[in-house]
Scaffold this motif. Sequence first.
Motif, PDB file in Angstrom:
ATOM      1  N   TYR A 110     144.019 110.367 105.789  1.00  0.00           N
ATOM      2  CA  TYR A 110     144.734 109.079 105.873  1.00  0.00           C
ATOM      3  C   TYR A 110     144.336 108.172 104.716  1.00  0.00           C
ATOM      4  N   TYR A 111     143.039 108.132 104.423  1.00  0.00           N
ATOM      5  CA  TYR A 111     142.586 107.266 103.315  1.00  0.00           C
ATOM      6  C   TYR A 111     143.146 107.768 101.981  1.00  0.00           C
ATOM      7  N   ASP A 112     143.100 109.095 101.790  1.00  0.00           N
ATOM      8  CA  ASP A 112     143.571 109.671 100.520  1.00  0.00           C
ATOM      9  C   ASP A 112     145.056 109.385 100.276  1.00  0.00           C
ATOM     10  N   LYS A 113     145.815 109.336 101.373  1.00  0.00           N
ATOM     11  CA  LYS A 113     147.274 109.146 101.222  1.00  0.00           C
ATOM     12  C   LYS A 113     147.641 107.694 100.943  1.00  0.00           C
ATOM     13  N   MET A 114     146.696 106.780 101.149  1.00  0.00           N
ATOM     14  CA  MET A 114     147.033 105.350 101.053  1.00  0.00           C
ATOM     15  C   MET A 114     147.632 104.945  99.706  1.00  0.00           C
ATOM     16  N   PRO A 115     147.021 105.326  98.549  1.00  0.00           N
ATOM     17  CA  PRO A 115     147.615 104.878  97.275  1.00  0.00           C
ATOM     18  C   PRO A 115     149.079 105.307  97.151  1.00  0.00           C
ATOM     19  N   SER A 116     149.401 106.556  97.518  1.00  0.00           N
ATOM     20  CA  SER A 116     150.791 107.005  97.370  1.00  0.00           C
ATOM     21  C   SER A 116     151.698 106.321  98.398  1.00  0.00           C
ATOM     22  N   VAL A 117     151.145 106.011  99.568  1.00  0.00           N
ATOM     23  CA  VAL A 117     151.933 105.296 100.583  1.00  0.00           C
ATOM     24  C   VAL A 117     152.286 103.900 100.073  1.00  0.00           C
ATOM     25  N   ILE A 118     151.282 103.225  99.498  1.00  0.00           N
ATOM     26  CA  ILE A 118     151.524 101.864  98.989  1.00  0.00           C
ATOM     27  C   ILE A 118     152.514 101.908  97.829  1.00  0.00           C
ATOM     28  N   GLN A 119     152.325 102.911  96.939  1.00  0.00           N
ATOM     29  CA  GLN A 119     153.231 103.039  95.788  1.00  0.00           C
ATOM     30  C   GLN A 119     154.671 103.285  96.261  1.00  0.00           C
ATOM     31  N   LYS A 120     154.787 104.189  97.236  1.00  0.00           N
ATOM     32  CA  LYS A 120     156.120 104.507  97.769  1.00  0.00           C
ATOM     33  C   LYS A 120     156.776 103.251  98.342  1.00  0.00           C
ATOM     34  N   GLN A 121     155.948 102.469  99.048  1.00  0.00           N
ATOM     35  CA  GLN A 121     156.441 101.230  99.647  1.00  0.00           C
ATOM     36  C   GLN A 121     156.930 100.279  98.553  1.00  0.00           C
ATOM     37  N   GLU A 122     156.113 100.172  97.471  1.00  0.00           N
ATOM     38  CA  GLU A 122     156.502  99.269  96.372  1.00  0.00           C
ATOM     39  C   GLU A 122     157.786  99.749  95.716  1.00  0.00           C
ATOM     40  N   TRP A 123     157.868 101.063  95.464  1.00  0.00           N
ATOM     41  CA  TRP A 123     159.079 101.624  94.847  1.00  0.00           C
ATOM     42  C   TRP A 123     160.304 101.335  95.695  1.00  0.00           C
ATOM     43  N   ARG A 124     160.086 101.558  97.017  1.00  0.00           N
ATOM     44  CA  ARG A 124     161.212 101.352  97.928  1.00  0.00           C
ATOM     45  C   ARG A 124     161.658  99.892  97.883  1.00  0.00           C
ATOM     46  N   GLN A 125     160.653  98.985  97.886  1.00  0.00           N
ATOM     47  CA  GLN A 125     160.984  97.554  97.832  1.00  0.00           C
ATOM     48  C   GLN A 125     161.719  97.218  96.540  1.00  0.00           C
ATOM     49  N   GLU A 126     161.180  97.752  95.411  1.00  0.00           N
ATOM     50  CA  GLU A 126     161.824  97.492  94.112  1.00  0.00           C
ATOM     51  C   GLU A 126     163.247  98.034  94.121  1.00  0.00           C
ATOM     52  N   GLY A 127     163.394  99.255  94.642  1.00  0.00           N
ATOM     53  CA  GLY A 127     164.716  99.897  94.715  1.00  0.00           C
ATOM     54  C   GLY A 127     165.685  99.071  95.539  1.00  0.00           C
ATOM     55  N   ASN A 128     165.198  98.562  96.680  1.00  0.00           N
ATOM     56  CA  ASN A 128     166.059  97.762  97.551  1.00  0.00           C
ATOM     57  C   ASN A 128     166.473  96.473  96.870  1.00  0.00           C
ATOM     58  N   GLU A 129     165.481  95.850  96.188  1.00  0.00           N
ATOM     59  CA  GLU A 129     165.792  94.592  95.498  1.00  0.00           C
ATOM     60  C   GLU A 129     166.820  94.818  94.394  1.00  0.00           C
ATOM     61  N   ALA A 130     166.674  95.928  93.635  1.00  0.00           N
ATOM     62  CA  ALA A 130     167.610  96.231  92.541  1.00  0.00           C
ATOM     63  C   ALA A 130     169.023  96.445  93.097  1.00  0.00           C
ATOM     64  N   LYS A 131     169.081  97.186  94.224  1.00  0.00           N
ATOM     65  CA  LYS A 131     170.395  97.451  94.838  1.00  0.00           C
ATOM     66  C   LYS A 131     171.045  96.145  95.309  1.00  0.00           C
ATOM     67  N   LEU A 132     170.218  95.269  95.871  1.00  0.00           N
ATOM     68  CA  LEU A 132     170.724  93.985  96.356  1.00  0.00           C
ATOM     69  C   LEU A 132     171.229  93.123  95.200  1.00  0.00           C
ATOM     70  N   ARG A 133     170.477  93.154  94.065  1.00  0.00           N
ATOM     71  CA  ARG A 133     170.900  92.385  92.868  1.00  0.00           C
ATOM     72  C   ARG A 133     172.264  92.882  92.392  1.00  0.00           C
ATOM     73  N   GLU A 134     172.399  94.228  92.388  1.00  0.00           N
ATOM     74  CA  GLU A 134     173.649  94.851  91.946  1.00  0.00           C
ATOM     75  C   GLU A 134     174.815  94.379  92.822  1.00  0.00           C
ATOM     76  N   LEU A 135     174.559  94.329  94.133  1.00  0.00           N
ATOM     77  CA  LEU A 135     175.594  93.912  95.075  1.00  0.00           C
ATOM     78  C   LEU A 135     175.978  92.443  94.853  1.00  0.00           C
ATOM     79  N   MET A 136     174.966  91.606  94.605  1.00  0.00           N
ATOM     80  CA  MET A 136     175.210  90.183  94.336  1.00  0.00           C
ATOM     81  C   MET A 136     176.032  90.024  93.057  1.00  0.00           C
ATOM     82  N   ASP A 137     175.656  90.806  92.013  1.00  0.00           N
ATOM     83  CA  ASP A 137     176.381  90.731  90.739  1.00  0.00           C
ATOM     84  C   ASP A 137     177.847  91.103  90.960  1.00  0.00           C
TER      85      ASP A 137
END
Length: 399
Positions: free
Chosen positions: A355-382
């Motif tokens: 569980y501890y070893d997986k944490m960095p990739s879990v956090i990174q995945k979460q950040e990527w997902r958040q960034e991806g969602n924000e980018a998609k939302l920006r695209e929709l707003m545009d």
Amino acid sequence: MKLVVIGLGQCGGKIADEFSRLNGRARFRRRIHILADIFAVNTDVADLSSLSSIKSDFRHRILIGNRKTGSHGVGKVNEVGAEIARQDSDKVIDAVMSAKRFYEADAFLLIAGAAGGTGSGAMPIMTQIIKERFRDKPAYALVVLPFEHEKKTGVRTFFNTATCLKAAYSVADAVFLVDNQRYIEKDSSLINNMAAINQLIAEPFYDLLCAGEEKKGKRIGVKVLDAGDIIGTLAGWTVLGYGVSQLPVIRLPFARRHNFRNKNTETHKGIGAMDQAISNLSLKCNPEDSASALYLLSAPTEEMTMGLVKELTDYLGEVAPEAVIRYGDYPRRESTLKVTLILSRLSAVGEVKEYYDKMPSVIQKQEWRQEGNEAKLRELMDASTPVPSLFSGDGEDGD
Ligand SMILES: Nc1nc2c(ncn2[C@@H]2O[C@H](COP(=O)(O)OP(=O)(O)OP(=O)(O)O)[C@@H](O)[C@H]2O)c(=O)[nH]1
Ligand SMILES: [Mg+2]
């Protein structure tokens, strides 16, 4: 040994309910109390209502954070569970202090599922507050790890489990690790039977807690396992389990003891029960990593010879060579030979490290997902720019 048991969240509450049933069994069958009191703490009123053995008044089923959650749980966000526990801890402390048998209690046991929101966040915080408030009693955590299939349900399972484990380890005097997956590996029919799993989780505590509370002379062992032995054993990562060997229902006490064949069978049954306890431990681990172990032998008096105790201690010494071994005997009338085993001060626990070893990739995945969602939302707003607004005075179509 008497515990104050506090179950947090749904999983914690259900297992605490099971402890309450154990206490009822000890009172009914053995005329002793093994719990000073039992509480369930939750943000979800429906979960509290579904319990059956814990007293149903508001002091024993404690609803926390109801203004924040509308009494419907924290939806797996364990940071919210932690914050609510901090704000509403007084409710729990007041309830504990008003428990009738509180001053007889030797220790606290706080229970939660690591992957949820309420229990996972609230349990380490409550443990810390209880430790600060009641310095003379150790506080132990029992953490339930999720099923394998839950690991596929997203990053929250990993985040909650890893943060709960780390926080619990840093505040509790010992952390009992219980892996839900272990119970369905042994019996796949249990996958939809949480109540049966909860029974299996609580059961190893029964004899351990009863042994030191017995008042009847014939139920008191030569080497009684009392609260001091258990407290002396427990520290850090801990697992437990038990094994049972059946004995013939009719036994001739004197014939058995002196016959070498019977003695051999008795040793065989004892080692069999010990082996079963080792293979039934609440989480997969290597006994060689344990620095402190304890076993309790429960059997009819005539089966409990010094020879058997020595054999079992030697055997455990080979399996867990680094461990300081404590033991006790508990004379029972039942026709079984039962070994309850605790391995504590574990220096390596593969599942926790994973569980501890997986944490960095879990956090990174979460950040990527958040960034991806924000980018998609920006695209929709545009894309919405040419669409006229319905609000007068709003932007380009205002004049
Ligand atoms: N052994 C066991 N595990 C359970 C039980 N109920 C839930 N779990 C496990 O606990 C985790 C989910 O935690 P819950 O206790 O349901 O969550 P909670 O603490 O109530 O938090 P929220 O519902 O998110 O507010 C999952 O890993 C489940 O597998 C139970 O009765 N027994
Ligand atoms: Mg819940």
